[in-house]
Design a protein around this motif. Structure first.
Motif, short mmCIF file in Angstrom:
data_model
loop_
_atom_site.label_atom_id
_atom_site.label_comp_id
_atom_site.label_asym_id
_atom_site.label_seq_id
_atom_site.Cartn_x
_atom_site.Cartn_y
_atom_site.Cartn_z
N LYS A 51 0.82 -1.22 0.00
CA LYS A 51 0.00 0.00 0.00
C LYS A 51 0.85 1.26 0.00
CE LYS A 51 -0.64 0.67 5.00
NZ LYS A 51 -1.63 0.67 6.10
N TYR A 52 2.08 1.18 0.52
CA TYR A 52 2.92 2.37 0.60
C TYR A 52 3.49 2.76 -0.75
CZ TYR A 52 2.66 1.53 5.61
OH TYR A 52 2.21 1.32 6.89
N SER A 53 3.87 1.76 -1.56
CA SER A 53 4.43 2.08 -2.88
C SER A 53 3.34 2.27 -3.93
CB SER A 53 5.39 0.97 -3.33
OG SER A 53 4.74 -0.30 -3.37
N ALA A 54 2.20 1.60 -3.75
CA ALA A 54 1.14 1.69 -4.75
C ALA A 54 0.14 2.80 -4.46
CB ALA A 54 0.39 0.35 -4.82
N ILE A 55 0.12 3.27 -3.21
CA ILE A 55 -0.87 4.26 -2.76
C ILE A 55 -2.28 3.72 -3.02
CG2 ILE A 55 -1.39 6.73 -2.63
CD1 ILE A 55 1.53 6.11 -2.27
N ILE A 56 -2.46 2.46 -2.73
CA ILE A 56 -3.76 1.80 -2.85
C ILE A 56 -4.01 1.05 -1.55
CG2 ILE A 56 -5.15 0.12 -4.14
CD1 ILE A 56 -3.35 0.62 -6.56
N SER A 57 -5.21 1.09 -1.04
CA SER A 57 -5.51 0.47 0.25
C SER A 57 -5.41 -1.05 0.15
CB SER A 57 -6.91 0.85 0.71
OG SER A 57 -7.89 0.20 -0.09
N PRO A 58 -5.07 -1.72 1.25
CA PRO A 58 -5.02 -3.19 1.24
C PRO A 58 -6.35 -3.82 0.84
CG PRO A 58 -3.94 -2.35 3.22
CD PRO A 58 -4.61 -1.18 2.55
N GLN A 59 -7.46 -3.17 1.24
CA GLN A 59 -8.77 -3.72 0.88
C GLN A 59 -8.97 -3.70 -0.65
OE1 GLN A 59 -8.24 -1.30 3.15
NE2 GLN A 59 -8.57 -2.52 5.03
N ALA A 60 -8.55 -2.60 -1.28
CA ALA A 60 -8.67 -2.52 -2.74
C ALA A 60 -7.70 -3.49 -3.41
CB ALA A 60 -8.40 -1.10 -3.21
N LEU A 61 -6.49 -3.63 -2.87
CA LEU A 61 -5.53 -4.58 -3.43
C LEU A 61 -6.06 -6.00 -3.38
CD1 LEU A 61 -2.17 -3.21 -1.95
CD2 LEU A 61 -2.93 -3.08 -4.32
N GLY A 62 -6.82 -6.31 -2.32
CA GLY A 62 -7.40 -7.65 -2.20
C GLY A 62 -8.38 -7.97 -3.31
N ARG A 63 -8.94 -6.96 -3.93
CA ARG A 63 -9.82 -7.18 -5.08
C ARG A 63 -9.05 -7.07 -6.40
NH1 ARG A 63 -12.64 -3.41 -2.11
NH2 ARG A 63 -12.22 -1.81 -3.71
N ILE A 64 -8.17 -6.06 -6.47
CA ILE A 64 -7.48 -5.75 -7.72
C ILE A 64 -6.53 -6.87 -8.15
CG2 ILE A 64 -5.69 -4.25 -8.71
CD1 ILE A 64 -7.00 -1.94 -7.16
N ILE A 65 -5.72 -7.39 -7.23
CA ILE A 65 -4.68 -8.34 -7.61
C ILE A 65 -5.26 -9.66 -8.13
CG2 ILE A 65 -2.80 -9.76 -6.69
CD1 ILE A 65 -1.87 -7.30 -5.13
N PRO A 66 -6.22 -10.30 -7.44
CA PRO A 66 -6.82 -11.52 -8.03
C PRO A 66 -7.50 -11.25 -9.37
CG PRO A 66 -7.29 -11.41 -5.68
CD PRO A 66 -6.71 -10.09 -6.05
N GLU A 67 -8.20 -10.11 -9.47
CA GLU A 67 -8.86 -9.78 -10.75
C GLU A 67 -7.84 -9.63 -11.87
OE1 GLU A 67 -11.08 -6.25 -10.09
OE2 GLU A 67 -12.68 -7.23 -8.94
N THR A 68 -6.73 -8.97 -11.59
CA THR A 68 -5.72 -8.75 -12.62
C THR A 68 -5.01 -10.06 -12.97
OG1 THR A 68 -5.40 -6.51 -11.74
CG2 THR A 68 -3.74 -7.34 -13.27
#
Length: 354
Positions: A51-68
Motif C-alpha cells: 500500500k505504501y508504494s502503490a498508494i492503494i488500500s489493502p482492501q482494494a488490493l485484495g480485489r485488484i490483484i486476483p482480478e488482474t
C-alpha cells in the motif's frame, strides 16, 4: 520485463481490467492495477506492505490483484499456454526434445510441486500434506524450451501425490486416448519402433506412455544406469522451469495468504507470464546461468542454475507403485536398449558410476 513488453501486456489486459470513473471518485487505472500485481508476484510482499508504494488500500488490493491475475491468464492463455491438440504438433514437440536433449519421441516432461499456503479458516487438515505443511499442488508439463505446455493448479495438498495426476483432465484424456498422440514409429537413424511418451520422476506411475527412472535399489546394471541418466537429462527440463518460476516470482518463497480460488489465479498467471517472458525476453528473464549445465569432459553437472528447492515449492512424494504393467516394462527396456546401442551419445559413460 522491459518497457516494450510491459506495454504489450498492458494493451492485452486493459479491456479486461479497466474501470470507469464515477462522479464520486477517479478509477484506479489499468496501468496501476497491472504494475502493482506484477510487483506482488515478483516480490511476494503483503498487501499491507504494497500500500505504501502503490498508494492503494489493502482492501482494494485484495480485489485488484486476483482480478488482474485472472485477466492476465485469460489474455495470454490462448497464445502462450498452448497444449498440442494434433499428432503433428506433438511430433514438433518431440522433435525439439530429440534435437536438444537426445531423447526421441518425448512429448514433454511432467512434474508437480506443493505450493505452501496459509490454510483458510476452518479448513482443518484439508490442505495438510505429508511434509507437515499446508499446500496446493501445481502439476505441469514442460517442453524442450522450458515452456509450460500444461499447468493444472488447485488440487489440495492432502491428496496423495499419486492421486494428484489422476485428478487432472490431462490424465483422464490420456487414459481414454483422447490426446491425439502420434502412433509408434521408427526412430530417426534406427529401425527400432518406439512409442511416443512423457517423462517423469518416481512420484508418477510407469505406463507405456509415461516413463520414469529405475529406483536406486534396482540399478544393478550398466544399461539401467544409462537409461536413468538419459531420462533424467530430459526430465530435468521441468525442474529448471519450476526453478526459474520460483526465482522470478518470489511469491513462491512465501506462504501464500489468499483464498484458495485466488491462489489458483495467482499460480496460473505466473505460468502464462513465464511463457510470455520466455518468448519475448529470454536473455533477461532466464539467462544461461539459470540452467543446469553438463560438463561432458569430466562427467559433472553444473548446478548453479535456479533451484526450486530454495523456495517454498516442494517435490511430490516418491511412491512405491508395486506391480507395474508388463507393457510399460517392455517399453522401458526398448528405450534402454536403444540408449546403449544405436542411440548412444559419446559422453554418457562419464555421467554414471560403475
Amino acid at each position: 520485463m522491459d518497457e516494450k513488453n510491459y506495454l504489450k501486456l498492458l494493451s492485452l489486459i486493459t479491456p479486461l481490467i479497466q474501470r470507469q470513473d464515477t462522479v464520486m471518485r477517479k478509477a484506479i487505472s489499468a496501468h496501476e492495477r497491472l504494475s502493482v500485481t506484477l510487483r506482488f508476484l515478483a516480490t511476494g510482499r503483503t498487501y499491507e506492505c504494497l500500500k505504501y508504494s502503490a498508494i492503494i488500500s489493502p482492501q482494494a488490493l485484495g480485489r485488484i490483484i486476483p482480478e488482474t491475475c485472472d485477466a492476465i491468464y485469460e489474455a495470454l492463455k490462448d497464445d502462450y499456454l498452448q497444449f498440442p491438440d494434433s499428432s503433428d504438433k506433438w511430433k514438433e514437440t518431440a522433435q525439439l526434445f530429440e534435437e536438444r536433449w537426445n531423447f526421441p519421441h518425448c512429448l514433454g516432461a511432467i512434474d508437480g510441486k506443493h505450493i505452501d499456503i496459509v490454510p483458510p479458516a476452518d479448513s482443518g487438515s484439508y490442505f495438510y500434506n505429508y511434509k507437515g505443511r499446508h499446500s496446493m499442488v501445481l502439476m505441469a508439463i514442460v517442453d524442450a524450451k522450458y515452456r509450460f505446455l500444461l499447468a493444472d493448479s488447485g488440487t489440495n495438498g492432502r491428496v496423495s501425490d499419486g492421486g494428484v495426476l489422476q485428478n487432472t483432465t490431462f490424465f483422464e484424456k490420456l487414459q481414454m486416448k483422447h490426446l491425439n498422440l502420434p502412433d509408434s514409429e521408427p526412430i530417426q537413424h534406427s529401425s527400432r519402433c518406439l512409442p511416443y511418451l512423457f517423462v517423469a520422476d518416481d512420484a508418477f506411475p510407469l505406463r507405456p506412455d509415461m516413463m520414469k527412472p529405475y529406483r536406486q535399489a534396482d540399478l544393478s546394471s550398466y544399461e539401467k544406469k544409462i537409461f536413468n541418466y538419459r531420462l533424467s537429462r530430459a526430465r530435468r527440463i521441468v525442474e529448471n522451469a519450476f526453478g526459474i518460476l520460483a526465482s522470478r516470482f518470489r511469491i513462491y518463497h512465501t506462504q501464500i495468504n489468499l483464498e484458495p480460488n485466488n491462489i489458483e489465479k495467482v499460480v496460473m498467471a505466473t505460468c502464462v507470464l513465464h511463457n510470455f517472458l520466455m518468448e519475448h525476453t529470454p536473455n533477461s528473464y532466464a539467462p544461461p546461468r539459470c540452467f543446469y549445465r553438463e560438463n561432458v569432459d569430466n562427467g559433472t553437472v553444473v548446478t548453479t542454475g535456479y533451484d526450486a528447492t530454495r523456495s517454498n515449492v516442494e517435490n511430490l512424494q516418491v511412491q512405491n507403485r508395486g506391480n507395474v504393467l508388463n507393457d510399460a516394462k517392455k517399453v522401458r527396456l526398448e528405450y534402454q536398449t536403444y540408449f546403449v546401442n544405436e542411440g548412444k551419445v559419446p559422453w554418457q559413460d562419464s555421467f554414471i558410476e560403475m
